[in-house]
Scaffold this motif. Structure first.
Motif, PDB file in Angstrom:
ATOM      1  N   ILE A  55       0.827  -1.202   0.000  1.00 14.66           N
ATOM      2  CA  ILE A  55       0.000   0.000   0.000  1.00 14.66           C
ATOM      3  C   ILE A  55       0.866   1.258   0.000  1.00 14.66           C
ATOM      4  N   HIS A  56       1.840   1.312   0.872  1.00 12.69           N
ATOM      5  CA  HIS A  56       2.669   2.509   1.023  1.00 12.69           C
ATOM      6  C   HIS A  56       3.514   2.800  -0.205  1.00 12.69           C
ATOM      7  N   PHE A  57       4.082   1.757  -0.780  1.00 17.96           N
ATOM      8  CA  PHE A  57       5.077   1.971  -1.834  1.00 17.96           C
ATOM      9  C   PHE A  57       4.613   1.539  -3.222  1.00 17.96           C
ATOM     10  N   ALA A  58       3.363   1.075  -3.327  1.00 20.50           N
ATOM     11  CA  ALA A  58       2.803   0.673  -4.620  1.00 20.50           C
ATOM     12  C   ALA A  58       3.717  -0.341  -5.319  1.00 20.50           C
ATOM     13  N   ILE A  59       4.110  -1.361  -4.581  1.00 20.59           N
ATOM     14  CA  ILE A  59       4.969  -2.395  -5.142  1.00 20.59           C
ATOM     15  C   ILE A  59       4.217  -3.720  -5.209  1.00 20.59           C
ATOM     16  N   SER A  60       4.774  -4.661  -5.940  1.00 24.63           N
ATOM     17  CA  SER A  60       4.135  -5.961  -6.098  1.00 24.63           C
ATOM     18  C   SER A  60       4.279  -6.792  -4.828  1.00 24.63           C
ATOM     19  N   ARG A  61       3.511  -7.872  -4.775  1.00 25.13           N
ATOM     20  CA  ARG A  61       3.604  -8.764  -3.628  1.00 25.13           C
ATOM     21  C   ARG A  61       5.000  -9.358  -3.516  1.00 25.13           C
ATOM     22  N   ASP A  62       5.585  -9.774  -4.636  1.00 28.80           N
ATOM     23  CA  ASP A  62       6.923 -10.360  -4.620  1.00 28.80           C
ATOM     24  C   ASP A  62       7.953  -9.371  -4.079  1.00 28.80           C
ATOM     25  N   GLU A  63       7.836  -8.115  -4.513  1.00 33.28           N
ATOM     26  CA  GLU A  63       8.778  -7.096  -4.044  1.00 33.28           C
ATOM     27  C   GLU A  63       8.606  -6.846  -2.554  1.00 33.28           C
ATOM     28  N   ALA A  64       7.365  -6.821  -2.090  1.00 33.19           N
ATOM     29  CA  ALA A  64       7.096  -6.591  -0.670  1.00 33.19           C
ATOM     30  C   ALA A  64       7.603  -7.745   0.183  1.00 33.19           C
ATOM     31  N   GLU A  65       7.448  -8.968  -0.317  1.00 33.30           N
ATOM     32  CA  GLU A  65       7.892 -10.144   0.424  1.00 33.30           C
ATOM     33  C   GLU A  65       9.402 -10.181   0.583  1.00 33.30           C
ATOM     34  N   ARG A  66      10.122  -9.537  -0.336  1.00 32.78           N
ATOM     35  CA  ARG A  66      11.590  -9.555  -0.294  1.00 32.78           C
ATOM     36  C   ARG A  66      12.165  -8.513   0.660  1.00 32.78           C
ATOM     37  N   LEU A  67      11.327  -7.626   1.174  1.00 30.23           N
ATOM     38  CA  LEU A  67      11.817  -6.616   2.101  1.00 30.23           C
ATOM     39  C   LEU A  67      12.190  -7.235   3.434  1.00 30.23           C
ATOM     40  N   THR A  68      13.245  -6.724   4.046  1.00 32.81           N
ATOM     41  CA  THR A  68      13.533  -7.069   5.437  1.00 32.81           C
ATOM     42  C   THR A  68      12.846  -6.016   6.311  1.00 32.81           C
ATOM     43  N   MET A  69      12.707  -6.295   7.591  1.00 31.59           N
ATOM     44  CA  MET A  69      12.082  -5.309   8.469  1.00 31.59           C
ATOM     45  C   MET A  69      12.902  -4.031   8.516  1.00 31.59           C
ATOM     46  N   THR A  70      14.212  -4.156   8.542  1.00 32.07           N
ATOM     47  CA  THR A  70      15.064  -2.973   8.542  1.00 32.07           C
ATOM     48  C   THR A  70      14.856  -2.148   7.286  1.00 32.07           C
ATOM     49  N   GLU A  71      14.782  -2.822   6.140  1.00 28.11           N
ATOM     50  CA  GLU A  71      14.561  -2.127   4.872  1.00 28.11           C
ATOM     51  C   GLU A  71      13.192  -1.450   4.862  1.00 28.11           C
ATOM     52  N   PHE A  72      12.173  -2.130   5.368  1.00 30.11           N
ATOM     53  CA  PHE A  72      10.827  -1.589   5.466  1.00 30.11           C
ATOM     54  C   PHE A  72      10.837  -0.309   6.308  1.00 30.11           C
ATOM     55  N   GLN A  73      11.510  -0.343   7.438  1.00 26.56           N
ATOM     56  CA  GLN A  73      11.585   0.829   8.312  1.00 26.56           C
ATOM     57  C   GLN A  73      12.293   1.996   7.621  1.00 26.56           C
ATOM     58  N   LEU A  74      13.379   1.708   6.915  1.00 23.25           N
ATOM     59  CA  LEU A  74      14.118   2.758   6.217  1.00 23.25           C
ATOM     60  C   LEU A  74      13.264   3.393   5.119  1.00 23.25           C
ATOM     61  N   MET A  75      12.482   2.572   4.432  1.00 25.42           N
ATOM     62  CA  MET A  75      11.611   3.091   3.381  1.00 25.42           C
ATOM     63  C   MET A  75      10.494   3.953   3.964  1.00 25.42           C
ATOM     64  N   ILE A  76       9.949   3.525   5.105  1.00 32.52           N
ATOM     65  CA  ILE A  76       8.925   4.326   5.780  1.00 32.52           C
ATOM     66  C   ILE A  76       9.510   5.675   6.195  1.00 32.52           C
ATOM     67  N   ASN A  77      10.721   5.634   6.741  1.00 32.00           N
ATOM     68  CA  ASN A  77      11.374   6.873   7.160  1.00 32.00           C
ATOM     69  C   ASN A  77      11.618   7.805   5.982  1.00 32.00           C
ATOM     70  N   ALA A  78      11.992   7.226   4.843  1.00 26.56           N
ATOM     71  CA  ALA A  78      12.265   8.038   3.661  1.00 26.56           C
ATOM     72  C   ALA A  78      10.988   8.664   3.107  1.00 26.56           C
ATOM     73  N   LYS A  79       9.888   7.931   3.186  1.00 25.55           N
ATOM     74  CA  LYS A  79       8.627   8.444   2.641  1.00 25.55           C
ATOM     75  C   LYS A  79       7.975   9.440   3.583  1.00 25.55           C
ATOM     76  N   TYR A  80       8.188   9.244   4.881  1.00 26.64           N
ATOM     77  CA  TYR A  80       7.591  10.138   5.870  1.00 26.64           C
ATOM     78  C   TYR A  80       8.696  10.743   6.744  1.00 26.64           C
ATOM     79  N   PRO A  81       9.546  11.587   6.156  1.00 23.52           N
ATOM     80  CA  PRO A  81      10.702  12.122   6.900  1.00 23.52           C
ATOM     81  C   PRO A  81      10.309  12.975   8.096  1.00 23.52           C
ATOM     82  N   ASP A  82       9.169  13.646   8.025  1.00 24.48           N
ATOM     83  CA  ASP A  82       8.747  14.502   9.137  1.00 24.48           C
ATOM     84  C   ASP A  82       8.293  13.680  10.328  1.00 24.48           C
ATOM     85  N   GLN A  83       7.795  12.467  10.042  1.00 23.61           N
ATOM     86  CA  GLN A  83       7.305  11.620  11.117  1.00 23.61           C
ATOM     87  C   GLN A  83       8.405  10.749  11.697  1.00 23.61           C
ATOM     88  N   LYS A  84       9.396  10.432  10.868  1.00 24.33           N
ATOM     89  CA  LYS A  84      10.546   9.657  11.315  1.00 24.33           C
ATOM     90  C   LYS A  84      10.138   8.351  12.003  1.00 24.33           C
TER      91      LYS A  84
END
Length: 226
Positions: free
Chosen positions: A166-195
Motif C-alpha cells: 500500500i505505502h510503496f505501490a509495489i508488487s507482492r513479490d517485491e514486498a515479500e523480499r523486504l527485510t524489516m530494517t529495509e521496510f523501516q528505512l523506506m517508511i522513514n524516507a517516505k515520511y521524513p517529518d514523522q521519522k
C-alpha cells in the motif's frame, strides 16, 4: 551478488560455494507460524545468547570458548543451535548443510555433525538475521513494537507485506523480499517529518487495506449475482 549489510543481507563463502542470506518477510514465514517466529526470536535473544553476541561484538567476532561449550550442552544448547540452523536455512535459497552441519542418528541418539561454521558463528549469524527480519535495526521514532510493554505472541509478516504494498505501490513479490530494517528505512524516507511508523499509523493503514479489500470482494459478489 553483493549483500547490503545495512538491511541484513549476508554473504558467506566456503571453498565451493557462495551462500546469500536475506532475512526477508518471506524468509520469516519459512521459520514457521506467527507464534513460532516469535518463539524462535525469543530463543535467540535469551540472556545466554545475548551474552554470546555482546561478547562476540566486543571481541571483534571471537566467541569465548567457555560460552561455546555451554551452548553445546544437550539440555541447553541443542534447542538454540537447532533454532539458529533453522533460521539460517529459512533465509537462504540454497542447501546450507555444508556450512551449519546437521543432526544425525547415532549410537547415543541424535548427534550433531558440524559443518564449516562453528556453533558460535551459527548462533551469531542467526541472531543478526532474525533481528533484521523481525524487529528491524533502523533508527525509528517509535515503531509499533515499542508502544506497549506487553509481550507480542505473534509476528504476522503478511501484515507488513500488505502495508508495504500500500505505502510503496509495489508488487507482492517485491514486498515479500523486504527485510524489516529495509521496510523501516523506506517508511522513514517516505515520511521524513514523522521519522517512523507508530502503532496507530500502522493500524490505520492496515484497517484501511482490509476495508477496501472487503468492499472490493462485496462489489465483485454483487456483480456476479446481478
Amino acid at each position: 551478488m553483493t549483500p547490503i549489510t545495512e538491511i541484513g543481507e549476508i554473504l558467506i563463502s566456503d571453498t565451493k560455494n557462495d551462500y546469500f542470506f536475506r532475512p526477508s518477510f518471506a524468509a520469516m514465514t519459512r521459520i514457521g507460524s506467527p507464534a513460532e517466529i516469535v518463539e524462535a526470536y525469543a530463543t535467540l535473544n535469551g540472556y545466554e545468547v545475548a551474552q554470546v553476541v555482546s561478547m562476540a561484538q566486543d571481541a571483534y567476532g571471537k566467541i569465548p570458548e567457555w560460552l561455546v561449550k555451554t551452548l553445546r550442552k544437550p539440555v541447553y544448547g541443542r534447542k538454540i543451535l537447532s533454532v539458529a540452523m533453522h533460521v539460517m536455512a529459512a533465509c537462504c535459497d540454497d542447501d546450507i548443510t555444508a556450512l551449519v552441519g546437521e543432526w544425525r542418528p547415532g549410537k547415543r541418539g541424535i548427534v550433531y555433525r558440524a559443518g564449516g561454521m562453528s556453533v558460535g558463528e551459527i548462533i551469531l549469524i542467526a541472531h543478526t538475521l532474525i533481528e533484521h527480519g523481525v524487529m528491524g535495526k533502523a533508527k525509528v521514532r517509535k515503531p509499533q513494537r515499542h508502544e506497549t510493554n506487553s509481550y507480542v505472541k505473534e509476528f504476522r509478516a503478511v501484515e507488513y507485506i500488505n502495508a508495504a504494498r500500500i505505502h510503496f505501490a509495489i508488487s507482492r513479490d517485491e514486498a515479500e523480499r523486504l527485510t524489516m530494517t529495509e521496510f523501516q528505512l523506506m517508511i522513514n524516507a517516505k515520511y521524513p517529518d514523522q521519522k517512523g511508523f507508530t502503532r496507530e499509523e500502522y493500524d490505520t493503514v492496515r484497517d484501511d487495506y482490509f476495508k477496501r479489500r472487503e468492499a472490493r470482494i462485496a462489489a465483485e459478489k454483487a456483480k456476479k449475482a446481478a
